[in-house]
Write an enzyme that holds these catalytic residues in place. Structure first.
Site, short mmCIF file in Angstrom:
data_model
loop_
_atom_site.label_atom_id
_atom_site.label_comp_id
_atom_site.label_asym_id
_atom_site.label_seq_id
_atom_site.Cartn_x
_atom_site.Cartn_y
_atom_site.Cartn_z
N ASP A 1 0.89 -1.31 -0.04
CA ASP A 1 0.15 0.05 -0.07
C ASP A 1 0.85 1.16 -0.08
O ASP A 1 1.63 1.48 0.98
CB ASP A 1 -0.72 -0.09 1.45
CG ASP A 1 -1.77 1.07 1.30
OD1 ASP A 1 -2.62 1.17 0.27
OD2 ASP A 1 -1.74 2.09 2.30
N THR B 1 -3.41 5.22 -3.61
CA THR B 1 -2.25 5.92 -3.08
C THR B 1 -0.97 5.68 -4.05
O THR B 1 -0.10 6.69 -4.29
CB THR B 1 -2.13 5.40 -1.51
OG1 THR B 1 -1.91 4.25 -1.52
CG2 THR B 1 -3.20 5.87 -0.98
N THR B 2 -0.76 4.60 -4.52
CA THR B 2 0.53 4.15 -5.10
C THR B 2 0.46 5.07 -6.37
O THR B 2 1.25 5.53 -6.89
CB THR B 2 0.55 2.84 -5.37
OG1 THR B 2 0.25 1.96 -4.13
CG2 THR B 2 2.09 2.53 -5.67
N ASP C 1 -8.94 -0.31 2.30
CA ASP C 1 -9.06 0.21 0.82
C ASP C 1 -10.31 -0.22 0.43
O ASP C 1 -11.01 0.64 -0.50
CB ASP C 1 -7.71 -0.36 0.19
CG ASP C 1 -6.47 0.45 0.55
OD1 ASP C 1 -6.62 1.11 1.48
OD2 ASP C 1 -5.46 0.28 -0.26
P1 ADP Z 1 -3.02 1.75 -5.80
O1 ADP Z 1 -2.55 2.33 -4.47
O2 ADP Z 1 -2.71 3.08 -6.48
O3 ADP Z 1 -4.21 1.70 -5.57
P2 ADP Z 1 -2.51 -0.72 -6.47
O4 ADP Z 1 -1.30 -1.51 -6.20
O5 ADP Z 1 -3.72 -1.11 -5.90
O6 ADP Z 1 -2.10 0.63 -6.11
O7 ADP Z 1 -2.92 -0.95 -8.28
C1 ADP Z 1 -3.83 -0.30 -8.56
C2 ADP Z 1 -3.91 -0.40 -10.29
O8 ADP Z 1 -3.78 -1.83 -10.60
C3 ADP Z 1 -5.02 0.13 -10.92
O9 ADP Z 1 -4.64 0.89 -12.07
C4 ADP Z 1 -5.80 -0.86 -11.29
O10 ADP Z 1 -6.48 -0.50 -12.29
C5 ADP Z 1 -4.74 -2.05 -11.48
N1 ADP Z 1 -5.37 -3.29 -11.54
C6 ADP Z 1 -6.16 -3.78 -10.25
N2 ADP Z 1 -6.45 -5.16 -10.43
C7 ADP Z 1 -5.95 -5.45 -11.72
C8 ADP Z 1 -6.12 -6.48 -12.82
N3 ADP Z 1 -6.81 -7.57 -12.24
N4 ADP Z 1 -5.44 -6.53 -14.03
C9 ADP Z 1 -5.03 -5.22 -14.14
N5 ADP Z 1 -4.82 -4.12 -13.55
C10 ADP Z 1 -5.26 -4.22 -12.29
MG MG Z 2 -5.28 -0.01 -4.77
#
Ligand code: ADP
Ligand code: MG
Length: 545
Positions: free
Chosen positions: A63, A96-97, A392
């Site tokens: 996260d 957040t990332t 989240d």
């Molecule tokens: P954040 O802290 O920004 O939410 P995450 O590590 O949760 O970061 O990653 C979020 C990103 O991953 C988003 O752009 C989301 O659309 C993408 N994402 C989540 N699940 C999938 C999936 N199954 N396939 C492709 N992209 C995904």
């Molecule tokens: Mg996320």
């Protein structure tokens, strides 16, 4: 007047100042470094970070906000990046990332313009306009959903958890999260509001993530106050009291002179009578469960136990409010006023063992406006990360319930937005066109990083994505599981529009703020307080003054 120049001392001794392009470069580098740290943890194939604090406590997470909270960054520009991830966490809970990665990408692109002598103000203006355009485009392509559409909300919750350690259990967890959010959602006019404070998340290491469950009521991390009280009550009639069942001590120093055992006995009898009277009030109101914010005297406990009443004491005020919302009880501050109409209801009130603790579950309330989630997991670290992921997901679902528009995830909207921005940029003139183009490149970084983290070739991905996005449908993104560009709507990857808007807004703001700085004036650090002289030893360390 003498021609001799007298130096003017403006800054305190020890103050350091970095000016102009040097300051700018330093700031951009620091911010980019922060983005670099979280970059590899973006998306489902992103890596986790293991963070060890000064006390040796270990946190394992992916996260963004948590990673940055745990590392102690010093540089002021780097601190700003940490702050935007925190702000995003507070505003929308997820993304957040992405916020930090995007801000870093925008700065990187801006740096290219700065080195070509484009003035930062021009870049900032161009970025601001482009971000507005990007948000307009997102709104155009967003899919409107019903705020109570469980199926869609479930998809959003699962997407949010897809990138976390708990992803294997995202099916069960998403059901829990969606039910919890919908239970506490309150309709106002046409829209809904969700106060996530009404979802109490308790965590306990032990069992497995699968044992995580939703309680339609409140979990109290307290035990029943007296051993002789019932440990389970079906059809609980609950009194919520925030005054003590104790004899109040006098405010000032009063002395009571007791001269004989007789008098002593009468004194105690009187006290007991008062306590008994208090318990009688609870009994006559018809309650069989007493939940008290304050203390309960031993003798009162005894009387309560005799009346078969289950009682818990010293409950947190915040929990009292949740209990009121869950059970429909009214919190009573004066026992004399307690009546049957103040009572709340739950199908079951029970003390249960949760690992080594005993907790009281007030559950199966009818239409509770406060609910609890008990998060379980193999070890403390797993529970902690599961807790963050559940948070989240709760926030992501709340975002959609309150602002019922979603976008396909996996970088699909970003790919399309960058394409549209480039089209739009060509209609601009001069240097603002350059800035808008760079902004488009910055946005495209999100799908590219997702692809990189999934082990895909960034350049191939970019080419494929660009050609797919020309269809004008924001469905083609990075299928990270299969390592290719694919239609992600078919894979049920959906995210709240609110999160994407926040990501773009926060990242643009941070990038612009950092770009505008051309002077860093830092006061000198206060000298370390001298260590007390050590006795005896006299090793090398002591000589180092
Ligand atoms: P954040 O802290 O920004 O939410 P995450 O590590 O949760 O970061 O990653 C979020 C990103 O991953 C988003 O752009 C989301 O659309 C993408 N994402 C989540 N699940 C999938 C999936 N199954 N396939 C492709 N992209 C995904
Ligand atoms: Mg996320």
């Amino acid at each position: 007047m003498s021609a001799q120049q007298v130096p003017i001392v403006l800054l305190k001794e020890g103050t350091s100042e970095t000016k102009g392009s040097q300051a700018q470069r330093n700031n951009i580098t620091a911010a980019k470094t922060v983005a670099e740290i979280v970059r590899t943890s973006l998306g489902p194939r992103g890596m986790d970070k293991m963070l060890v604090d000064t006390l040796g406590d270990v946190t394992i997470t992916n996260d963004g906000a948590t990673i940055l909270k745990e590392i102690d960054v010093q540089h002021p520009a780097a601190k700003m990046m940490v702050e935007i991830s925190k702000a995003t966490d507070n505003e929308v809970g997820d993304g957040t990332t992405s916020t930090v990665v995007l801000a870093g990408a925008l700065l990187e692109k801006a740096e290219e313009l700065v080195s070509k002598n484009v003035h930062p103000t021009v870049i900032v203006e161009g970025f601001k306009k482009a971000s507005q355009k990007a948000i307009d485009t997102l709104r155009d392509i967003a899919i409107k959903v019903s705020p109570t559409d469980k199926e869609f909300l479930g998809k959003v919750a699962r997407t949010s958890m897809a990138s976390k350690m708990v992803s294997a259990n995202s099916q069960e967890l998403s059901d829990i999260v969606v039910d919890a959010v919908l239970a506490v959602a309150e309709k106002s006019g046409e829209s809904y509001r969700v106060d996530i404070d009404n979802i109490k998340v308790e965590k306990k290491a032990g069992g497995s993530i699968r044992d995580t469950k939703l309680v339609h009521g409140v979990i109290l991390d307290k035990e029943v106050v007296h051993g002789a009280m019932p440990k389970r009550i079906d059809g609980a009639k609950i009194a919520l009291v925030n005054s003590p069942l104790e004899i109040e001590k006098t405010e000032f120093d009063a002395k009571i002179n007791i001269n004989s055992p007789d008098q002593m006995q009468r004194f105690i009898d009187e006290e007991n009578r008062m306590l008994k009277a208090m318990v009688d009030k609870v009994v006559s109101a018809g309650a069989n469960v007493l939940l008290c914010q304050k203390g309960i005297d031993d003798m009162a406990q005894h009387y309560l136990a005799k009346a078969n009443i289950m009682a818990v004491r010293r409950i947190k005020e915040s929990d009292m409010f949740k209990l009121a919302k869950a059970t429909g009880a009214r919190i009573v501050s004066n026992l004399d006023e307690l009546s049957a109409s103040d009572l709340g209801f739950a199908k079951v009130a029970e003390e249960r063992k949760v690992e080594t603790d005993k907790w009281v579950f007030i559950e199966e309330c009818k239409n509770p406006k406060a609910v609890s989630i008990l998060v379980r997991g193999g070890s403390q670290r797993v529970v902690d990360e599961a807790d963050r992921s559940v948070h989240d997901a709760i926030m992501a679902v709340k975002d959609v319930v309150e602002y019922p528009s979603v976008l396909v995830g996996g970088g699909a909207p970003e790919a399309l937005v960058s394409l549209k921005l480039r089209e739009w940029a060509s209609s601009l003139s001069g240097r603002s066109q350059l800035a808008a183009e760079k902004f488009a490149d910055g946005i495209e970084t999100i799908p590219i990083v997702l692809a990189e983290n999934a082990g895909m070739d960034p350049l191939d991905t970019q080419v494929q994505l660009r050609s797919k996005s020309t269809t004008g449908k924001a469905r083609y993104g990075i299928d990270v599981m299969n390592g290719k560009v694919a239609d992600l709507a078919a894979k049920d990857i959906y995210e709240p529009l609110a999160v994407k808007e926040q990501v773009i807004n926060a990242a643009t703001e941070a990038a612009c703020m950092i770009l505008r700085i051309d002077d860093v004036i830092a006061a000198s650090k206060p000298k370390d307080t001298p260590k007390p002289p050590s006795h005896g030893g006299g090793g090398m360390g002591d000589m180092d003054m």
